[in-house]
Design an enzyme around this catalytic site. Structure first.
Site, short mmCIF file in Angstrom:
data_model
loop_
_atom_site.label_atom_id
_atom_site.label_comp_id
_atom_site.label_asym_id
_atom_site.label_seq_id
_atom_site.Cartn_x
_atom_site.Cartn_y
_atom_site.Cartn_z
N ASP A 105 4.96 -96.03 10.03
CA ASP A 105 5.87 -95.91 11.15
C ASP A 105 5.83 -97.22 11.92
O ASP A 105 4.80 -97.59 12.49
CB ASP A 105 5.44 -94.75 12.05
CG ASP A 105 6.48 -94.41 13.11
OD1 ASP A 105 7.35 -95.26 13.38
OD2 ASP A 105 6.44 -93.30 13.66
N SER A 184 23.56 -105.59 15.53
CA SER A 184 24.81 -104.84 15.43
C SER A 184 25.83 -105.44 16.38
O SER A 184 25.48 -106.05 17.39
CB SER A 184 24.58 -103.36 15.78
OG SER A 184 25.82 -102.67 15.82
N TYR A 197 21.96 -97.24 22.42
CA TYR A 197 21.89 -98.01 21.18
C TYR A 197 22.35 -99.44 21.42
O TYR A 197 21.71 -100.40 20.99
CB TYR A 197 22.76 -97.33 20.12
CG TYR A 197 22.84 -98.07 18.82
CD1 TYR A 197 21.82 -97.96 17.87
CD2 TYR A 197 23.95 -98.86 18.50
CE1 TYR A 197 21.90 -98.63 16.66
CE2 TYR A 197 24.04 -99.52 17.29
CZ TYR A 197 23.01 -99.40 16.37
OH TYR A 197 23.09 -100.07 15.18
N ALA A 198 23.47 -99.60 22.13
CA ALA A 198 24.00 -100.93 22.42
C ALA A 198 23.00 -101.73 23.27
O ALA A 198 22.80 -102.93 23.04
CB ALA A 198 25.35 -100.82 23.14
N ALA A 199 22.39 -101.07 24.25
CA ALA A 199 21.42 -101.76 25.10
C ALA A 199 20.21 -102.22 24.31
O ALA A 199 19.71 -103.34 24.49
CB ALA A 199 20.99 -100.83 26.23
N ALA A 200 19.74 -101.36 23.40
CA ALA A 200 18.58 -101.72 22.59
C ALA A 200 18.90 -102.89 21.66
O ALA A 200 18.09 -103.80 21.48
CB ALA A 200 18.12 -100.51 21.78
#
Length: 270
Positions: A105, A184, A197-200
């Protein structure tokens, strides 16, 4: 509305064909130039040692096959070992010199140390670290009823890249190696229902852009900012978590018969 649909049906098809007719020669020319550049200046991958995280499906699986075609030595990492076995066999058939699989992990530093140290014990070095782990979501921020999903998304999309990099970096210095990151387009083009997701991904890109300055030319960094990727995640493989629709099956954990990896993102790795 009917009139609008009629006009769109009338104008969009010929417009699309005209756009394609004018853009296709330019795209072909750019592809030829890119092929010539990579043929002359591209890195020789034969016998290089490559760690690929999130290799059990999706982008990670396809990148493993690309490295296999170039006769690399592979360490394939994912949480589900049984998925890696078949991919390892496929990679060997495609030409990989040696393939090792590790269940780990990547959001746990001790797991990252384990698969990096095992790679060093077996191969003696690390040349490329390819981070492809990713977890998306399809909920609006205001729909969330359980905020425990927030750190899960940030852990996988950000720390799941940072920890392997931190552990492997001393060995990449020794080999003048390279780090490849699965970013991305959402990092600079936010999309609805993908806020976290966009922030990460934006944090990930900024982290590696800063790291590139720190490392100078000692370790290369490739940030693959891809667009739409078709996989089972895009065809409804979601699970409900406390009222919020989440993609709990990561891209790395889902089979990918319809995966489309953008070649332009991958070509600059070499």
């Amino acid at each position: 509305m009917d009139f609008l649909n009629f006009m769109l049906n009338l104008l969009v098809p010929p417009g699309s064909m005209l756009t394609l007719a004018f853009s296709w020669p330019a795209l072909c020319f750019l592809n030829v130039c890119e092929w010539l550049y990579n043929s002359i200046y591209g890195e020789d991958i034969d016998n290089k040692v490559v760690i690929i995280t999130g290799a059990s499906s999706g982008i990670g699986e396809q990148i493993a096959y690309e490295y296999a075609l170039r006769r690399a030595n592979l360490t394939l990492v994912a949480r589900r070992e049984h998925r890696l076995r078949g991919i390892a066999e496929n990679a060997k058939r495609l030409g990989a010199r040696h393939v090792m699989i590790m269940a780990a992990d990547v959001v746990k530093e001790e797991d990252c140390r384990r698969f990096v140290n095992e790679t060093i014990n077996v191969f003696g070095r690390v040349d490329h670290l390819v981070n492809t782990v990713s977890l998306g979501h399809t909920f609006c921020f205001e729909e969330v009823t359980d905020t425990s999903v927030f750190p899960v998304l940030l852990d996988i999309n950000f720390w799941g890249n940072v920890y392997p990099t931190f552990v492997a970096l001393p060995y990449l210095h020794q080999s003048n190696g390279r780090i490849i990151i699965n970013a991305s387009v959402e990092s600079w083009l936010p999309m609805p229902r993908m806020s976290l997701y966009a922030a990460a991904k934006a944090a990930l890109v900024n982290f590696y852009e800063t790291l590139r300055f720190e490392l100078k030319d000692e370790v290369g960094i490739t940030i693959a900012t891809h667009g739409w990727i078709g996989s089972e995640m895009t065809r409804g493989k979601f699970m409900l978590e406390e009222g919020a629709e989440m993609q709990w099956k990561e891209e790395r954990e889902v089979s990918s018969p319809y995966l489309m990896v953008l070649s332009v993102s991958f070509a600059h790795i070499w």
